[in-house]
Design an enzyme around this catalytic site. Structure first.
Site, mmCIF file in Angstrom:
data_model
loop_
_atom_site.group_PDB
_atom_site.id
_atom_site.type_symbol
_atom_site.label_atom_id
_atom_site.label_comp_id
_atom_site.label_asym_id
_atom_site.label_seq_id
_atom_site.Cartn_x
_atom_site.Cartn_y
_atom_site.Cartn_z
ATOM 1 N N CYS A 150 0.885 -1.169 0.000
ATOM 2 C CA CYS A 150 0.000 0.000 0.000
ATOM 3 C C CYS A 150 0.920 1.215 0.000
ATOM 4 O O CYS A 150 1.885 1.249 -0.764
ATOM 5 C CB CYS A 150 -0.968 -0.032 1.183
ATOM 6 S SG CYS A 150 -0.222 -0.362 2.800
ATOM 7 N N ASN A 151 0.633 2.209 0.805
ATOM 8 C CA ASN A 151 1.517 3.361 0.872
ATOM 9 C C ASN A 151 2.719 3.063 1.772
ATOM 10 O O ASN A 151 3.854 3.044 1.318
ATOM 11 C CB ASN A 151 0.745 4.582 1.387
ATOM 12 C CG ASN A 151 1.606 5.828 1.457
ATOM 13 O OD1 ASN A 151 2.607 5.930 0.768
ATOM 14 N ND2 ASN A 151 1.226 6.772 2.286
#
Length: 217
Positions: A150-151
């Site tokens: 994800c981030n």
């Protein structure tokens, strides 16, 4: 029988803590994800934050640590997903991107699947399990290596990987969480995801009891 669909429908957003999340895209653009008035708001951040609003402390250092969950299942951040040397070193063939607003960097080199998931407690993470799990299984069937990111590689991607282990290996939430935490110590799914993962375990245990009763009758 208590199914995944029932778990998804039964999950309530109302009791979860509100928060906001910042995402940095490949081009450096800052995006803020917030939940307000029962709606998701996604806006571009123009001015650098002075801190305090979301309890967010900016970290400009790259996070290239990749957690090896299984030889064919890896967990990391967008930094790892955007670093070709890291991907090649770990023999990655497939990349599951569950961030919001994070581009895929090497489209000609890897098989990608992008699913935009907001890192908010109110997000129904269980609803994304089927398509995420299918992509991971596809990579495994093809003798590939899949990176889930994800981030920050802390909340969304971690929740997906934990859920996958609970589903594919019929393991408990505690065991799956410990396995992922050992591989990538920085993981910390948000409070809503943690609650949903526990609900997911309860549903699986209920299904197991139903099957036992059916077989004994």
């Amino acid at each position: 029988m208590y199914s995944l669909n029932q778990e998804i429908k039964a999950f309530s957003r109302n009791n979860l803590r509100k928060q906001c999340t910042r995402v940095t895209t490949l081009t450096g653009k800052k995006i803020i994800e917030t939940w307000k008035d029962a709606r998701i708001h996604v806006v571009e951040e123009v001015e650098p934050s002075s801190g305090g609003g979301c309890g967010y402390v900016q970290d400009l250092s790259s996070d290239l640590q990749v957690g090896v969950i299984k030889p064919w299942l890896l967990l990391g951040s967008q930094d790892a997903a955007h670093d070709l040397d890291t991907l090649k070193k770990n023999k990655v063939t497939h990349i599951l991107n569950v961030a919001y607003g994070v581009e895929n960097a090497f489209l000609s080199d890897f098989t990608y699947k992008s699913i935009s998931i907001l890192d908010l407690p109110e997000t129904n993470i269980l609803s994304y399990f089927p398509e995420c799990f299918e992509f991971i299984e596809e990579a495994k069937r093809k003798d590939g290596v899949v990176l889930v990111h994800c981030n920050a590689g802390v909340s969304r991607a971690a929740a997906i990987v934990i859920g996958f282990l609970m589903n594919s290996e019929q393991t408990s939430f505690t065991s799956a969480f410990s396995l992922v935490k050992n591989a990538r110590p920085s993981i910390c799914p948000n409070s809503g995801f943690m609650e949903q993962l526990r609900t997911y375990q309860e549903g699986k245990e209920s299904n197991k009891c139903d099957r036992i009763q059916e077989n004994s009758s």
